[in-house]
Motif scaffolding. Structure first.
Motif, PDB file in Angstrom:
ATOM      1  N   GLY A 129      57.706  15.260  24.630  1.00  0.00           N
ATOM      2  CA  GLY A 129      56.813  14.392  24.975  1.00  0.00           C
ATOM      3  C   GLY A 129      55.278  15.330  25.037  1.00  0.00           C
ATOM      4  N   TYR A 130      55.420  16.338  25.423  1.00  0.00           N
ATOM      5  CA  TYR A 130      54.410  17.387  25.511  1.00  0.00           C
ATOM      6  C   TYR A 130      53.716  17.857  24.222  1.00  0.00           C
ATOM      7  CZ  TYR A 130      51.293  21.561  26.740  1.00  0.00           C
ATOM      8  OH  TYR A 130      50.079  22.325  26.885  1.00  0.00           O
ATOM      9  N   LYS A 131      54.348  18.185  23.339  1.00  0.00           N
ATOM     10  CA  LYS A 131      53.997  18.228  21.759  1.00  0.00           C
ATOM     11  C   LYS A 131      53.261  16.980  21.350  1.00  0.00           C
ATOM     12  CE  LYS A 131      57.005  21.975  20.545  1.00  0.00           C
ATOM     13  NZ  LYS A 131      55.854  22.990  20.364  1.00  0.00           N
ATOM     14  N   LEU A 132      53.954  15.525  21.744  1.00  0.00           N
ATOM     15  CA  LEU A 132      53.262  14.535  21.085  1.00  0.00           C
ATOM     16  C   LEU A 132      52.222  14.102  21.779  1.00  0.00           C
ATOM     17  CD1 LEU A 132      56.840  12.487  20.547  1.00  0.00           C
ATOM     18  CD2 LEU A 132      55.360  13.744  18.807  1.00  0.00           C
ATOM     19  N   PHE A 133      52.121  14.119  23.406  1.00  0.00           N
ATOM     20  CA  PHE A 133      51.166  13.331  24.074  1.00  0.00           C
ATOM     21  C   PHE A 133      50.480  14.171  25.107  1.00  0.00           C
ATOM     22  CE2 PHE A 133      54.408  10.250  22.975  1.00  0.00           C
ATOM     23  CZ  PHE A 133      53.856   9.586  21.852  1.00  0.00           C
ATOM     24  N   GLY A 134      51.125  15.521  25.043  1.00  0.00           N
ATOM     25  CA  GLY A 134      50.232  16.294  26.096  1.00  0.00           C
ATOM     26  C   GLY A 134      50.904  16.443  27.326  1.00  0.00           C
ATOM     27  N   LYS A 135      50.265  16.771  28.389  1.00  0.00           N
ATOM     28  CA  LYS A 135      50.870  16.916  29.844  1.00  0.00           C
ATOM     29  C   LYS A 135      51.420  15.654  30.439  1.00  0.00           C
ATOM     30  CE  LYS A 135      50.350  18.705  34.406  1.00  0.00           C
ATOM     31  NZ  LYS A 135      49.232  19.768  35.141  1.00  0.00           N
ATOM     32  N   ALA A 136      50.629  14.693  29.815  1.00  0.00           N
ATOM     33  CA  ALA A 136      51.011  13.216  30.729  1.00  0.00           C
ATOM     34  C   ALA A 136      52.129  12.780  29.899  1.00  0.00           C
ATOM     35  CB  ALA A 136      49.787  12.253  30.273  1.00  0.00           C
ATOM     36  N   GLY A 137      52.478  13.006  28.491  1.00  0.00           N
ATOM     37  CA  GLY A 137      53.663  12.759  28.010  1.00  0.00           C
ATOM     38  C   GLY A 137      54.898  13.427  28.396  1.00  0.00           C
ATOM     39  N   LYS A 138      54.716  14.817  28.768  1.00  0.00           N
ATOM     40  CA  LYS A 138      55.634  15.716  29.390  1.00  0.00           C
ATOM     41  C   LYS A 138      56.210  15.178  30.619  1.00  0.00           C
ATOM     42  CE  LYS A 138      56.606  20.279  30.667  1.00  0.00           C
ATOM     43  NZ  LYS A 138      57.851  20.794  29.920  1.00  0.00           N
ATOM     44  N   GLU A 139      55.346  14.659  31.537  1.00  0.00           N
ATOM     45  CA  GLU A 139      55.709  14.258  32.766  1.00  0.00           C
ATOM     46  C   GLU A 139      56.436  12.833  32.692  1.00  0.00           C
ATOM     47  OE1 GLU A 139      55.807  16.198  35.183  1.00  0.00           O
ATOM     48  OE2 GLU A 139      54.489  17.900  34.114  1.00  0.00           O
ATOM     49  N   PHE A 140      55.795  11.878  31.995  1.00  0.00           N
ATOM     50  CA  PHE A 140      56.365  10.803  31.725  1.00  0.00           C
ATOM     51  C   PHE A 140      57.819  10.672  31.241  1.00  0.00           C
ATOM     52  CE2 PHE A 140      57.670   7.168  28.772  1.00  0.00           C
ATOM     53  CZ  PHE A 140      57.373   6.345  29.850  1.00  0.00           C
ATOM     54  N   PHE A 141      58.131  11.532  30.200  1.00  0.00           N
ATOM     55  CA  PHE A 141      59.563  11.764  29.716  1.00  0.00           C
ATOM     56  C   PHE A 141      60.413  12.542  30.315  1.00  0.00           C
ATOM     57  CE2 PHE A 141      57.361  10.584  25.572  1.00  0.00           C
ATOM     58  CZ  PHE A 141      58.441   9.346  25.215  1.00  0.00           C
ATOM     59  N   ALA A 142      59.903  13.579  31.477  1.00  0.00           N
ATOM     60  CA  ALA A 142      60.840  14.103  32.128  1.00  0.00           C
ATOM     61  C   ALA A 142      61.209  13.131  33.379  1.00  0.00           C
ATOM     62  CB  ALA A 142      59.781  15.144  33.027  1.00  0.00           C
TER      63      ALA A 142
END
Length: 480
Positions: A129-142
């Protein structure tokens, strides 16, 4: 100084011996080094940091152990809902859905292996998620990843409670059985590494396969399934094509997604492989076993039971065989639950201690964090199992709300991320079209399946009150 050149020994074994189970065997000489004290061998991993002899070795799962862990994350709760799905959709359309979703998730699992090869620091889907969408993507998928495994662990606890109810013919309050399942999940889920868990996965896989094979034979030789009328001549009323409502059909498809939804765990399983290059070999073995099992068990059990098939399917046999099947399956259900607790807790644990020596050193902080993670996951899963005490609709809800988001959309995006700048030829356009199809199909199943599952939970006749003592296995009725 490089430990290979220094000739460091461990327990009388030189480096060329690569003592089995140690990091000698796990890492190439280029990645080994002596510890700060110069007495122990350590190795540096992209995810776990410095792994030392004497601490937990997070990179020690062989390819066969990897395959059985993959199998066990899938064959367990999901297979028990497949015959009921065939009853909803009909034999023909149901098998098509099982096979098509199996093919899509197999591709998704393969993409995980190639993506981790291209990006070794990726540990979980949140890193994607971080690689695809940045920090917001990382937290969402987490958040989605943790919630998925917590819900699945809750379904596992519910499965254990149903099993204990069936074996004992409702020998105690169901709420007590769910609490017992939670205690077992916490105790065994707190085992630290997948290498140590892998032998339990063998036991669990053997247990659940033996149970469903026993069920398959039992429904074939017995006069009638457990839920059928006890008088009169019985003939199976299986149908080739069903005529379900949209809600029922999409909910059934979501249950199939759940059956194949071991995908998000494959990130962590691959991260603990001794030789990551063997990932594809393990995957092929896993998906072959799972696919054959789902098709054979689903077809045979539904053919003999028809609309009287139970969910979980182990309740479809007669009174005695129902208890036998659940008794055989109980170790497998326990192993499934401990794996689900372990996977969610391990993710939180690694994220909290990543880039810290506490991750691999057996310090007080290390153990306090690890046990807090397993306890927290267990408690929330227990609440879910007690609050939504209906197996089939809960499985469908998990598959729709979380399963697709873990198995479909991210993998399509991962392919596009790694291949967007490659030369555009016919093969590229075909694969890009398939990746987009997987993303769109995932959203359709997620939205429609969540709605259908919610309607199913609302309308189910088997629903009991939260924290109820009522029998959730229909054993009392069966035994009467």
């Amino acid at each position: 100084m490089d430990s290979e050149k220094a000739g460091v020994k461990y327990d009388g074994t030189n480096n060329a011996g690569d003592r089995k189970g140690s990091i000698y065997e796990t890492y190439s000489p280029d990645n080994r080094r002596t510890s700060v004290q110069g007495r122990r061998i350590s190795a540096v991993d992209d995810i776990f940091g410095e792994i030392k002899e004497g601490g937990p070795n997070y990179r020690n799962v062989g390819w066969l152990g990897t395959a059985i862990l993959m199998v066990k994350t899938q064959i367990g709760l999901g297979v028990l809902s497949i015959p009921a799905v065939l009853d909803t959709l009909g034999m023909g359309p149901g098998l098509v859905v099982v096979i098509v979703i199996g093919m899509i998730t197999t591709w998704s699992n393969y993409i995980i292996g190639t993506f981790k090869k291209n990006h070794p620091s990726v540990y979980g889907i949140d890193d994607v998620g971080y690689k695809l969408f940045g920090k917001a993507g990382k937290e969402f998928f987490a958040v989605v990843f943790v919630l998925f495994w917590i819900f699945v662990a809750g379904a596992g606890m519910l499965g254990i409670a149903i099993s204990l109810n069936a074996i004992s013919i409702h020998g105690a309050c169901t709420a007590i059985f769910v609490a017992v399942a939670a205690i077992i999940g916490f105790a065994l889920g707190s085992i630290q590494t997948l290498h140590e868990v892998s032998w339990l996965a063998w036991v669990g896989a053997t247990s659940i396969l033996t149970a469903i094979l026993t069920l398959t034979v039992a429904v074939g030789v017995q006069d009638r399934p457990a839920a059928a009328p006890t008088t009169g001549e019985f003939h199976s009323n299986w149908k080739g094509v069903g005529h379900p409502t949209f809600e029922a059909a999409i909910s059934a498809c979501s249950s199939i997604v759940f059956a194949w939804a071991g995908t998000p765990a494959f990130f962590q399983i691959a991260a603990e492989m001794r030789v990551p290059e063997h990932y594809t070999k393990s995957l092929v073995l896993c998906q072959s076993i799972v696919g054959v099992t789902y098709v054979v068990i689903g077809v045979v059990v539904y053919y003999y039971c028809g609309s009287f098939v139970s969910s979980p399917a182990l309740g479809s046999a007669g009174v005695l065989m129902k208890r036998v099947c659940y008794g055989l399956a109980l170790p497998g259900l326990i192993v499934s639950t401990l794996l689900f607790v372990h996977i969610a807790a391990k993710y939180i644990f690694v994220r909290m201690l990543r880039d810290s020596h506490h991750l691999t050193d057996p310090t007080f902080r290390h153990w306090a964090t690890w046990l807090s993670c397993t306890a927290g996951v267990t408690i929330i899963s227990y609440i879910i199992a007690s609050a939504i005490p209906v197996f089939g609709p809960l499985v469908s809800l998990i598959g729709a709300l979380f399963g697709t988001l873990m198995c479909f959309q991210p993998m399509g995006a991962m392919w596009l991320y790694d291949n967007w700048h490659r030369p555009r030829n016919a093969r590229w356009y075909a694969m890009a079209s398939f990746a987009v199809f997987v993303i769109l199909a995932g959203f359709f199943l997620m939205i429609g399946g969540t709605y259908g599952s919610a309607v199913d939970i609302k309308n189910t006749k088997d629903r009991t009150a939260p924290w109820s003592c009522a029998d959730n296995s229909n054993s009392v009725k069966s035994a009467s």
